[in-house]
Design an enzyme around this catalytic site. Structure first.
Site, PDB file in Angstrom:
ATOM      1  N   SER A  63       0.831  -1.207   0.000  1.00  0.00           N
ATOM      2  CA  SER A  63       0.000   0.000   0.000  1.00  0.00           C
ATOM      3  C   SER A  63       0.861   1.251   0.000  1.00  0.00           C
ATOM      4  O   SER A  63       1.614   1.461  -0.929  1.00  0.00           O
ATOM      5  CB  SER A  63      -1.036   0.014   1.117  1.00  0.00           C
ATOM      6  OG  SER A  63      -2.047   0.959   0.772  1.00  0.00           O
ATOM      7  N   HIS A  68       2.354  15.002   4.867  1.00  0.00           N
ATOM      8  CA  HIS A  68       2.118  16.388   4.459  1.00  0.00           C
ATOM      9  C   HIS A  68       2.560  17.246   5.645  1.00  0.00           C
ATOM     10  O   HIS A  68       2.134  16.976   6.778  1.00  0.00           O
ATOM     11  CB  HIS A  68       0.642  16.625   4.135  1.00  0.00           C
ATOM     12  CG  HIS A  68       0.108  15.630   3.157  1.00  0.00           C
ATOM     13  ND1 HIS A  68       0.375  15.693   1.813  1.00  0.00           N
ATOM     14  CD2 HIS A  68      -0.641  14.517   3.345  1.00  0.00           C
ATOM     15  CE1 HIS A  68      -0.207  14.673   1.206  1.00  0.00           C
ATOM     16  NE2 HIS A  68      -0.821  13.938   2.115  1.00  0.00           N
ATOM     17  N   CYS A  83      -1.326  -3.717   3.828  1.00  0.00           N
ATOM     18  CA  CYS A  83      -2.084  -4.950   3.667  1.00  0.00           C
ATOM     19  C   CYS A  83      -1.134  -6.112   3.932  1.00  0.00           C
ATOM     20  O   CYS A  83       0.059  -6.011   3.656  1.00  0.00           O
ATOM     21  CB  CYS A  83      -2.632  -5.064   2.251  1.00  0.00           C
ATOM     22  SG  CYS A  83      -3.686  -3.695   1.777  1.00  0.00           S
TER      23      CYS A  83
END
EC number: 4.1.1.50
Length: 122
Positions: A63, A68, A83
């Site tokens: 994944s 940010h 996952c």
């Protein structure tokens, strides 16, 4: 019941503003976080904003990890979504905290894709 993935959301407050604006440092932190959780790195991409701030993502076979930053606020928002049973997204937290040095870390843990008896749970 089984889950297809695990998603942790990190709210990192009181981080060192220099670290939040350090694009090469953030790239290295993402790579170290991938190693720490046992995931497989596909690529890392970051972008430096003007006058400040960095956005980055580590794309994983399992994944992704994203960040940010808002250096002017000492704040970073991160997602670690994985996952597979062998990957431990919570193991990224020490690597992240070592680099960003937050005063406060909030962690939200979400189970993704809950399956009950082989069928998707509604």
């Amino acid at each position: 019941m089984k889950q297809l993935g695990k998603h942790i959301i990190l709210e990192l407050w009181g981080c060192e503003s220099q670290a939040l604006d350090d694009q090469p440092g953030i790239e290295k932190m993402l790579v170290n976080a991938v190693k720490a959780c046992g995931a497989t790195l596909i690529c890392v991409k970051t972008h430096k904003f003007s006058p400040q701030g960095v956005t980055g993502v580590a794309v994983l076979s399992e994944s992704h990890i994203s960040i940010h930053t808002w250096p002017e606020l000492g704040y970073a928002a991160m997602d670690v979504f994985t996952c597979g049973e062998h990957v431990k997204p919570e193991d990224t937290i020490p690597e992240i905290e070592k680099f960003l040095k937050p005063e406060k870390t909030e962690v939200m843990d979400i189970k993704r894709g809950i399956i009950d008896d082989g069928e998707v749970k509604e």
